[in-house]
Structure formats: C-alpha cells, structure tokens
Design a protein around this motif. Structure first.
Motif, PDB file in Angstrom:
ATOM      1  N   ILE B 137      20.024  -1.486 -18.353  1.00  0.00           N
ATOM      2  CA  ILE B 137      21.240  -1.733 -19.707  1.00  0.00           C
ATOM      3  C   ILE B 137      20.647  -2.022 -20.647  1.00  0.00           C
ATOM      4  O   ILE B 137      21.537  -2.643 -21.648  1.00  0.00           O
ATOM      5  N   LEU B 138      19.547  -2.834 -20.734  1.00  0.00           N
ATOM      6  CA  LEU B 138      18.806  -2.908 -21.797  1.00  0.00           C
ATOM      7  C   LEU B 138      19.566  -2.710 -23.014  1.00  0.00           C
ATOM      8  O   LEU B 138      18.741  -1.331 -23.275  1.00  0.00           O
ATOM      9  N   PRO B 139      19.811  -3.143 -24.050  1.00  0.00           N
ATOM     10  CA  PRO B 139      19.867  -2.384 -25.122  1.00  0.00           C
ATOM     11  C   PRO B 139      18.642  -2.115 -26.438  1.00  0.00           C
ATOM     12  O   PRO B 139      17.609  -3.117 -26.925  1.00  0.00           O
ATOM     13  N   ASN B 141      17.405  -1.035 -29.212  1.00  0.00           N
ATOM     14  CA  ASN B 141      16.651  -1.607 -30.403  1.00  0.00           C
ATOM     15  C   ASN B 141      16.365  -2.698 -30.384  1.00  0.00           C
ATOM     16  O   ASN B 141      15.816  -3.266 -31.788  1.00  0.00           O
ATOM     17  N   MET B 142      16.099  -3.413 -29.331  1.00  0.00           N
ATOM     18  CA  MET B 142      15.438  -4.926 -28.962  1.00  0.00           C
ATOM     19  C   MET B 142      13.764  -4.295 -28.740  1.00  0.00           C
ATOM     20  O   MET B 142      13.149  -5.670 -28.775  1.00  0.00           O
ATOM     21  N   THR B 156      19.751 -12.351 -20.580  1.00  0.00           N
ATOM     22  CA  THR B 156      19.348 -11.397 -21.578  1.00  0.00           C
ATOM     23  C   THR B 156      19.111 -12.334 -22.287  1.00  0.00           C
ATOM     24  O   THR B 156      17.843 -12.248 -23.114  1.00  0.00           O
ATOM     25  N   TYR B 159      16.238  -9.474 -23.209  1.00  0.00           N
ATOM     26  CA  TYR B 159      16.502  -9.234 -24.298  1.00  0.00           C
ATOM     27  C   TYR B 159      15.857 -10.168 -25.379  1.00  0.00           C
ATOM     28  O   TYR B 159      14.621  -9.745 -26.919  1.00  0.00           O
TER      29      TYR B 159
END
Lengths: 382, 289
Positions: B137-139, B141-142, B156, B159
């Motif tokens: 689930i890592l976003p 765009n980071m 978190t 990230y």
C-alpha cells in the motif's frame, strides 16, 4: 486489555489454580461482611491496573476489626499514578514459607512464548532479573507444539523441588500456560506463587493482559471493554485508532505510530511547543474518525494549535480532510491548523483543507510542517 | 537490481475482491506490478481490473507462475491465509492486514520459519522496488529508483524517509516495511542480510522505533557482517512511557527496548544515527562520496 487482579483470579479459580479465599468489595460496609467469611488477618488490596501498587500503599494487612473501615476507605480513595481503585479485594493472609515467580510473555524477536520461573519471587523480581539473571529460568515454547505435563515437571525440577511440591508447582505453571494460550494473553504472570507453611501452593497475585486484537474470540471481555468506554472511545477503538493525552499545547493527528513519534520528537525540539496528545489513526481513516479526533483535541484546555500529519497509502486522506473541514465549520475554529498530507489523492485533500483555512505544507519533511506551525504561533506570516 | 521484488516478480493478491484489495490492486498495477491472479473464496471466474480470480491459492498456482503473494484479508482469517500461501510454496508472503491476534502471528511465524517462504508483516505497508514492482500500500509517488536500501519498522516513516531521499535526488533500490506488530514475520537482520549481498544497494537506511530488541540485534550483525554503510533513525525518543503492568515484559527485554539503548548499540557498531529524519540526505550523500 488488562484485567483486574480479581478478574484474573476468577479465571485462575475456574482453571483449578488455587487462590486465597477472597472477596471483591466496593465499600467498608461490605468489607466487614467479607471478613466474617474470610477471618482475620486479611490483606486489603487496591484493584487498579497500574503496577507498583504495593509500594504506593495500595496493599495493607489488617489484623483487627477496628482498623478495617479506615484502611478500606483509605485504599478506596488512594490514587496510584492518577488512577483510583475500582474496589478492593479482601483476601485471607497466607502464612508464607517461600515466594516463587512465574511469568509468561512473548519473545518479540523469536515470536515464541517464553515461560520464566524463579524461586526468588516477590516484589523485587526485576532486581533479581538485573543482578542475578541466572536465578530466572527461561523456556521458549513453539506455539505450534503441544506441551505435556512431563515437560513442565522437567522444567520446574530445575528449581530443585521434589515430591508433591514439584507436582503442585509444575501444575500451576502448566495451567498458567494454558490460560496464556486460551485467553490470547500477551502477559500471564503470578508474583508471588506462595508456598505456605502447610506446603500448599497458592497464587497470591494475578496479572493477565489479553491481546486487544483477539477480543473477537472473547466476547465477554469485549463487552466489558466496550461498556467501560464512552461513544467516542468506542468509535476510536472500532477503527483501531490510539489516543493518549499528554501535557502540552499542540494537538496532533497522525496516520501512523512511527510518524506520530517522529513528529513528537520534532515538536519537543521547540521551547514553546509540546504535544498535547498522541493520536494515531492507523489505517482506518474516515471522515467521521478525523472529525472525532478534531473534537477530542479542541476540548483540551490551552490548546494553541493543531498539526495533522497524514499519508494516503491505505488511508483515504481526502475523507479525513472532510472531517477536518466539518469540525472547523461546526466549532468556528480560529486556532492555527497546519496539515501535511501526502500520497494517494493528495491534490483533492489539499483543496478541501485550504478551503477551510488550514495551512497546507506540501513539502515531504515533517520538519517544515512543524516549523510552519511554530512561525504562525509566533505571529510570523508563512 | 533490488531485493525481494523486481520487474519479473509475478504477484498474487489474496483478498482481491474486497474494497481495499480492489483499490490497492489498481494502485499496484499503476506502479507497474505484474499481478497475475487473485484469490477470494467463492469468487472464482470473476475478474478485478482484468485479473482472474480463483477460490484457492492452489488453483491460482496451477494456472499461473507465482513468486509472491500480498494479503488484504480480515485479521480473523489472516493466519490461515498465510499458511495457505506457504503450503502452496509461495516464496514471498506480505501480510498488510492490521490487528491480527498476536497468538495467530506466532503460529504463522512458526509455520513460516519451518518452510522456504518469507513472511513480511503483519501491519506492513509492503515492499517497493521503485520503477519495477510494488507489493502493498505504499504511496507510489514518494519513491524513485536508486541505490539506497530502506528498512523501516514504521510504515508511515518508510514513506517519509523515502520521500525526503527522493526530494534530494537519492533513489532507493528497495524499501521494505517490517510491520508494526509485537511479532513480525521477518526481523531486521533478515532484510539487512539481503541488502548486504545486493550489489546495487550501496547504503542502507534503517528506521527503528522504541520497543523490542530488533535494533540491538541488528547492531550486532552490522558490526560483524555488514560491508556497506548504515544510517539509522530511532523514533520515539520523546514518546511517553506506556503504562506498565507485570514484570514479564521487562525481564524478557532485559534493559533493551528504549531509544537510548538502541542508539548506543547502533552507534557503537559504526552506524551513523541521526536525531531527525531530515538530517538523513546530507549524511547519506557524505557516506556515498
């Protein structure tokens, strides 16, 4: 979820672990009745969930009826680390020949249960652990393997017990291990296990902590936990959020524990700012949850500003933003609110927040968000 | 190059038809992940974003080559879903699910330890080798491709530190979230070993936090075995103490677990420990020169 001593002892009793004669009471009047059944001398024990109650004066021995009322009232009123007693346990005083320790917990690295026993139990067990660690025997247990009686006998034999005492003690350890497993415990501890002058083996104290994540398997305790909460706490609990009240002036809403701790480290670095709370949402952000978080924080007296630090991985942060906007509108909030919210749907999130007057920091560094809040509080423009 | 996952990794999603499974499948596909199949009992024959769904892992395995599985399943059945994946010899199993009972985690870990599989999680954001494959689930765009390996006990913060590195033009080979629970399927040392032998990882950033003794154990490994620099941050130095009850936890940890203990063990093993995340890029740049 931590159980009170009397609750844990009920579980012990129903699992055939011997406990002292005892009665839970909530007034000195009932204490008198209890003593009629138990007989003097008795031990009056504060029922709190905090460790160190003996040293704080929460456990007293009463020999005569004339001292009972006063002692019970004192202990009922006594605050230990900010917590009042939920009643007192009146218990027969045992004639102690020896005190043992038995504790079962989880070795986090190995992921195994670890049983610890020592023949030097009592309130100084941690001193024993530090100074003389060899006096505490440790046994690692593979959770997928059944443990048999003979293994507990082998184990307790290392403490040099024999005959009936050996069997009695190893049976207590075995039963405690069964409770540890059957009740999904993180900790199951008896300190002390008392050997009386009659060579009886009786558990004088009881500590059980049930894993909150496993409460769905223990509906009675789940009910008891929910009954002790208000609506908001229930909501938090259901969503898996964690809230801890602290002493400071900056409200904090973070979407993870690590992020929350790192943010606190940064806030504490400023002289005039410190966290008023620790709040981490876990992966359960909804509009309502964040709205509730906001309402909880603005109730804190002396709150000077709010910092939101959110990541949209699994969390719908745009929903969280709606909760912030709703709280600002409902309470006509004027205190500065700074938000750093990054990840999936970040642009949408920023738009909602900015429309409500939240200062949005689009940088990746939490430092920038903390800096921004500090500047606003000092009256600088950002 | 990277560790654990790369562009050739063929991924199964267990719990693919749930709300979160479905949404995260889309994000993973967008990140370039090669998802070949999904599993939800009772949903065989349906598709999620064109990906075929099976009732069991066994059937998915019979119809596809699968290297890794990622799980978005309820906590109450996480134990059996992990064991199902391991029984079907899936090498890498990533359990995203939060709030799994710790006794279930111990049981699955024991099972996994006796198998050839590796379990990441539970309560992990997953693994990303930027530009190649994302499991979890890592976003996206980071993260940017590069040569710094990241291991983090906090989701978190994995990230945040990657975003800070990316912002300073420092890319990542692979980022691994270890999972935040009391017991993790895999410990820091296991991942350090993989980074140590990955020739494209030049440096490792380790994000630890208070509690447990994983960082102290890792420090020992780094001192004896690690042949590349490690930079670390420990979260929670100013966190309030948890309310304590019982002695058992303290006896097991034996003085380890505090931020001070972790920082001193790591520092004396040659790790550069920073006080704040924002200090990391500068330290990394210096060490990579």
């Amino acid at each position: 979820m931590r159980l009170y001593e009397y609750e844990a002892k009920k579980i012990f009793y129903s699992n055939e672990i011997k406990i002292p004669k005892s009665k839970m009471v909530y007034s000195s009047k009932d204490a008198k009745k209890a003593v009629q059944e138990i007989g003097f001398p008795v031990v009056v024990k504060s029922q709190t969930l905090i460790g160190g109650r003996g040293k704080a004066g929460g456990i007293k021995i009463v020999d005569e009826i004339k001292d009972l009322e006063k002692t019970v009232e004192e202990i009922l009123q006594l605050e230990i680390k900010g917590y009042k007693a939920n009643g007192v346990l009146i218990e027969e005083k045992l004639n102690i020949k020896q005190e043992l320790y038995c504790g079962i917990t989880i070795d986090r690295t190995l992921g195994k249960a670890v049983i610890m026993i020592s023949s030097e139990g009592g309130i100084d067990i941690e001193t024993v652990a530090n100074k003389d660690p060899d006096k505490i025997m440790k046994f690692m247990i593979d959770p997928t393997e059944e443990k048999f009686s003979y293994e507990f006998i082998e184990f307790v034999k290392k403490l040099d017990f024999s005959g009936k005492l050996l069997l009695k003690i190893s049976n207590v350890v075995k039963k405690l291990f069964e409770i540890f497993n059957n009740y999904d415990c993180k900790i199951a501890e008896i300190n002390p296990i008392v050997i009386t002058d009659q060579n009886d083996v009786i558990c004088a104290d009881a500590v059980l902590e049930i894993d909150d994540s496993a409460l769905f398997r223990h509906p009675n305790f789940k009910k008891r936990k929910l009954n002790s909460m208000n609506e908001r706490e229930k909501h938090f609990n259901k969503k898996g959020a964690t809230y801890v009240r602290l002493d400071g002036n900056i409200g904090l809403i973070c979407s993870g524990a690590g992020l929350g701790m790192a943010t606190m480290d940064l806030i504490n670095n400023y002289e005039n700012m410190s966290p008023a709370n620790f709040l981490e949402t876990g992966g359960g952000i909804t509009e309502d949850l964040v709205f509730d978080c906001m309402e909880l924080i603005i109730e804190i007296p002396d709150i000077k500003g709010i910092l939101l630090n959110l990541y949209g991985g699994i969390n719908p942060i745009h929903e969280g933003a709606k909760g912030v906007a709703r709280a600002i509108k409902k309470h006509n909030l004027k205190i500065p609110i700074v938000a750093k919210a990054l990840g999936n749907r970040q642009e949408e999130t920023w738009k909602i927040l900015e429309k409500s007057g939240v200062v949005v920091v689009k940088n990746f560094e939490t430092r920038k968000a903390v800096e921004t809040l500090a500047k606003i509080l000092e009256g600088e423009s950002v | 190059m990277s560790i654990l996952v790369n562009k050739n990794t063929k991924v199964l999603v267990q719990g693919i038809t749930g709300k979160i499974g479905r949404a995260q499948t889309k994000y993973m596909l967008d990140a370039g992940t090669n998802i070949v199949a999904g599993v939800t009992p009772g949903k065989e024959g349906t598709k999620v974003y064109g990906i075929p769904v099976y009732d069991t892992v066994k059937e998915a395995k019979e119809n596809h080559d699968i290297d890794a599985s990622v799980l978005f399943v309820p906590a109450s059945i996480a134990r059996e879903c992990v064991i199902e994946a391991a029984k079907n010899k899936i090498k890498l199993i990533t359990l995203i699910t939060e709030h799994t009972p710790v006794h279930d985690v111990m049981e699955m870990k024991s099972y996994i330890d006796k198998s050839d599989s590796l379990l990441i999680g539970p309560t992990t954001p997953g693994i990303i080798s930027p530009g190649e494959c994302k499991i979890g689930i890592l976003p996206t765009n980071m993260f940017t491709p590069g040569s710094v390996g990241v291991i983090s006990r906090s989701g978190t913060l994995s990230y945040e530190v990657s975003a800070i590195l990316s912002d300073n033009n420092i890319g990542q080979s692979t980022v691994v979230g270890m999972g935040a629970d009391l017991v993790a399927g895999t410990n820091l040392i296991d991942i350090l070993k993989l980074f140590n032998s990955d020739k494209n990882t030049k440096l490792v950033v380790l994000i630890g936090e208070v509690g447990g003794s994983q960082e102290e154990d890792a420090a020992e490994y780094i001192k004896n075995e690690m042949n590349k620099p490690v930079v670390a941050y420990i979260a929670g130095g100013s966190a309030p103490d948890g309310k304590r009850m019982g002695h058992a936890g303290a006896i097991v940890e034996g003085g380890k677990g505090s931020a001070e203990s972790k920082i001193s063990h790591l520092t004396s093993s040659g790790v550069k420990v920073v006080s704040f995340l924002f200090e990391i890029p500068e330290v990394v740049k210096k060490l990579l020169q």
